[in-house]
Design a protein around this motif. Structure first.
Motif, PDB file in Angstrom:
ATOM      1  N   UNK A 138       0.852  -1.190   0.000  1.00 44.33           N
ATOM      2  CA  UNK A 138       0.000   0.000   0.000  1.00 44.33           C
ATOM      3  C   UNK A 138       0.886   1.238   0.000  1.00 44.33           C
ATOM      4  N   UNK A 139       0.347   2.344  -0.523  1.00 46.89           N
ATOM      5  CA  UNK A 139       1.077   3.607  -0.613  1.00 46.89           C
ATOM      6  C   UNK A 139       0.250   4.678   0.078  1.00 46.89           C
ATOM      7  N   UNK A 140       0.861   5.402   0.993  1.00 46.20           N
ATOM      8  CA  UNK A 140       0.140   6.461   1.700  1.00 46.20           C
ATOM      9  C   UNK A 140      -0.222   7.581   0.728  1.00 46.20           C
ATOM     10  N   UNK A 144      -0.839  10.981   1.211  1.00 44.10           N
ATOM     11  CA  UNK A 144      -0.232  12.302   1.319  1.00 44.10           C
ATOM     12  C   UNK A 144       1.278  12.291   1.095  1.00 44.10           C
ATOM     13  N   UNK A 145       1.985  11.370   1.758  1.00 45.09           N
ATOM     14  CA  UNK A 145       3.439  11.362   1.710  1.00 45.09           C
ATOM     15  C   UNK A 145       4.012  10.323   0.754  1.00 45.09           C
ATOM     16  N   UNK A 146       3.149   9.478   0.183  1.00 40.80           N
ATOM     17  CA  UNK A 146       3.588   8.444  -0.764  1.00 40.80           C
ATOM     18  C   UNK A 146       4.689   7.555  -0.182  1.00 40.80           C
ATOM     19  N   UNK A 147       4.411   7.039   1.002  1.00 40.68           N
ATOM     20  CA  UNK A 147       5.309   6.076   1.632  1.00 40.68           C
ATOM     21  C   UNK A 147       4.784   4.678   1.350  1.00 40.68           C
ATOM     22  N   UNK A 148       5.649   3.800   0.871  1.00 38.77           N
ATOM     23  CA  UNK A 148       5.253   2.446   0.492  1.00 38.77           C
ATOM     24  C   UNK A 148       5.475   1.518   1.681  1.00 38.77           C
ATOM     25  N   UNK A 149       4.439   0.780   2.064  1.00 36.22           N
ATOM     26  CA  UNK A 149       4.535  -0.211   3.139  1.00 36.22           C
ATOM     27  C   UNK A 149       4.617  -1.593   2.502  1.00 36.22           C
ATOM     28  N   UNK A 150       5.698  -2.318   2.805  1.00 36.10           N
ATOM     29  CA  UNK A 150       5.972  -3.614   2.191  1.00 36.10           C
ATOM     30  C   UNK A 150       5.783  -4.738   3.208  1.00 36.10           C
ATOM     31  N   UNK A 151       4.747  -5.567   3.068  1.00 33.97           N
ATOM     32  CA  UNK A 151       4.615  -6.760   3.924  1.00 33.97           C
ATOM     33  C   UNK A 151       5.335  -7.944   3.282  1.00 33.97           C
ATOM     34  N   UNK A 152       6.106  -8.661   4.099  1.00 35.73           N
ATOM     35  CA  UNK A 152       6.971  -9.714   3.570  1.00 35.73           C
ATOM     36  C   UNK A 152       6.558 -11.102   4.054  1.00 35.73           C
TER      37      UNK A 152
END
Length: 523
Positions: free
Chosen positions: A444-446, A448-456
């Motif tokens: 998923x990508x936030x 406002x800040x476009x931070x990518x969360x990577x689940x592994x």
């Protein structure tokens, strides 16, 4: 009775020693074939009710397995020596190093591929289940056998021969584990947060149910039990209190809900540095146990049932406006439905293998579908009369998810352990590539800040920016974090309690509070 003389006794002892020494030399210098032959003789000498020919074939297979694992063991021993040498060299130079960058070159061993393949088999088994009984084991039933919970590491005696033993960099931000949502009786595949009031968290599980949760209290508010198979996806309508779920029973359901939020309780401060006290072991830990039945209302009947696929429906999402939905299936097609009439509007075909995910653009009539054929496709429905498709190629393994950003970018994650950022106007090559040490699931990508969360697959959750710079790694220790594969992540930046949620095969969802300003300040 004759009596043995002293000289003859001494000669016999020397002869026995010589014979024993000869046997010892023969044993230590024996070839692999002799050793396996000796083991075969011992096993064949034991009583068995199996036919001789079948038993002989089994012995041959077990011998081959033993040789293969022995080779892997030796290769990984050598790999650990290389890692230690590299760490010593980096320490001497005053640098730190993240294990993610060692996922290429010589470090791509057979063992890592075996783990990825095993993980994929587990995912396939669960998402395809349509009528299996509910299991108290996260790894459930496979082929009717109970508690299938074997990993590559356990086949090697439970030790993690390849571990990320690299020295963690200094803590960069505060990542607070706020709430754990425990109640499902099997792994959780997907989660979502409502876009309107009341704001609740939704989870989709292999236990055939979907649940709605109070974000602040962690209490289950509602359970949906209308599916006959694993619930693989959940998405909420943009403006109404409606949920869309996709299932292994080859259907997608739309159902209405009404919930009343409980009074929130004060949240304890359990702030933890993002990268402190991280456990890198790949050995699974016990799942979160559910203490007794969950006391919450249930919905058993869907408002609308979508039935056009001939295989598992792996994902579904609402198009902008909420009047149409798109579903992705293992029958290699994606379908576009009208919500009011439940009629099939378009059938999107072109992928060569099963689809794994679908996502819609937040403001435009665009759809992106991911597949096991290592590609993802962009479908354009902005013109009602025609729809066009663009194919994105660049991954070397299953594309597990591809999601839109608010702008003109798409971010894709894959089992090839990479995440790529693409420009919709230039699909020839990615503008950024993130290499990790484990398969990446639903990202998923936030907004406002476009931070990518990577689940592994290896239970870690990492945060990156759009240029590929790693920002943080969420806490993962014996005391907190996920205990098994992390399946999905979702941002909710407007929520003051939790702005990031993750779920996994440990049967729990976790709400995190990420200090985004501090995260970006250390960038």
């Amino acid at each position: 009775m004759p009596v043995e003389s002293g000289s003859s006794s001494a000669a016999r002892q020397v002869k026995q020693k010589r014979k024993s020494h000869s046997l010892s030399i023969r044993r230590t210098n024996s070839t692999e074939q002799d050793r396996l032959g000796l083991q075969r003789d011992i096993l064949e000498g034991q009583d068995s009710k199996l036919p001789p020919s079948l038993r002989s074939n089994l012995l041959d297979l077990f011998s081959q397995i033993e040789r293969e694992f022995e080779n892997l063991y030796l290769e990984n021993i050598e790999l650990r020596r290389e890692i230690e040498t590299l760490n010593e060299r980096l320490a001497a130079e005053g640098h730190t190093f993240d294990g993610a960058d060692l996922a290429k070159g010589a470090l791509k061993t057979k063992a890592s591929h075996s783990t990825s393949q095993l993980s994929q088999k587990l995912k396939t088994t669960y998402k395809a289940s349509t009528s299996k009984p509910r299991s108290n084991s996260c790894h459930g039933r496979v082929g009717g056998s109970r508690n299938f919970n074997v990993t590559t590491w356990e086949l090697w005696g439970g030790d993690s021969w390849i571990v990320s033993s690299f020295k963690a960099t200094a803590a960069r931000a505060v990542c607070q584990l706020v709430k754990e949502y425990v109640g499902h009786r099997d792994g959780i595949w997907d989660l979502s947060v409502t876009r309107n009031q009341p704001v609740v968290l939704g989870t989709a599980s292999a236990d055939h149910t979907a649940m709605l949760w109070s974000i602040e209290t962690g209490k289950c508010l509602l359970r949906y039990t209308g599916h006959q198979g694993s619930v693989n996806s959940i998405k909420f309508h943009p403006t109404e209190q409606m949920a869309l779920t996709a299932s292994g029973d080859q259907t997608a359901h739309i159902w209405r809900y009404m919930v009343q939020l409980p009074t929130p309780q004060p949240v304890a401060d359990v702030s933890t540095p993002c990268e402190d006290d991280v456990d890198f072991s790949d050995k699974d830990e016990p799942d979160c146990e559910v203490e007794g039945p969950i006391d919450c209302p249930s919905i058993r009947v869907a408002t609308t049932t979508l039935r056009s696929h001939q295989g598992v429906v792996i994902a579904a999402d609402w198009l902008v406006g909420g009047r149409q939905v798109v579903t992705a299936s293992w029958d290699r097609s994606a379908n576009l439905y009208d919500v009011e009439t439940s009629e099939l509007v378009h059938s999107l075909t072109g992928h060569d293998q099963e689809l794994t995910h679908c996502c819609t653009h937040p403001t435009q009539r665009l759809v992106v579908t991911s597949s096991r054929d290592t590609t993802f496709r962009l479908w354009d429905f902005r013109d009602p009369s025609i729809h066009s498709v663009n194919v994105f190629q660049g991954h070397t393994d299953t594309v597990t998810s591809a999601v839109f950003t608010v702008g003109d970018n798409v971010v894709s994650g894959s089992d090839d352990r990479t995440v790529k950022v693409w420009d919709l106007k230039n699909m020839r090559s990615p503008i950024a590539t993130i290499r990790t040490d484990s398969a990446v699931n639903r990202i998923s990508v936030s907004v406002n800040q476009k931070i990518i969360a990577l689940p592994h697959d290896n239970r870690q959750v990492r945060l990156f920016d759009m240029s590929g710079v790693r920002l943080a790694r969420l806490p993962r220790s014996n005391r907190q974090g996920h205990r098994r594969m992390v399946c999905c992540s979702i941002w909710c930046e407007d929520n003051s309690t939790c702005n990031l949620f993750t779920c996994g095969f440990d049967r729990q969802a976790i709400g995190w509070n990420i200090n985004i300003p501090a995260l970006l300040q250390e960038k």
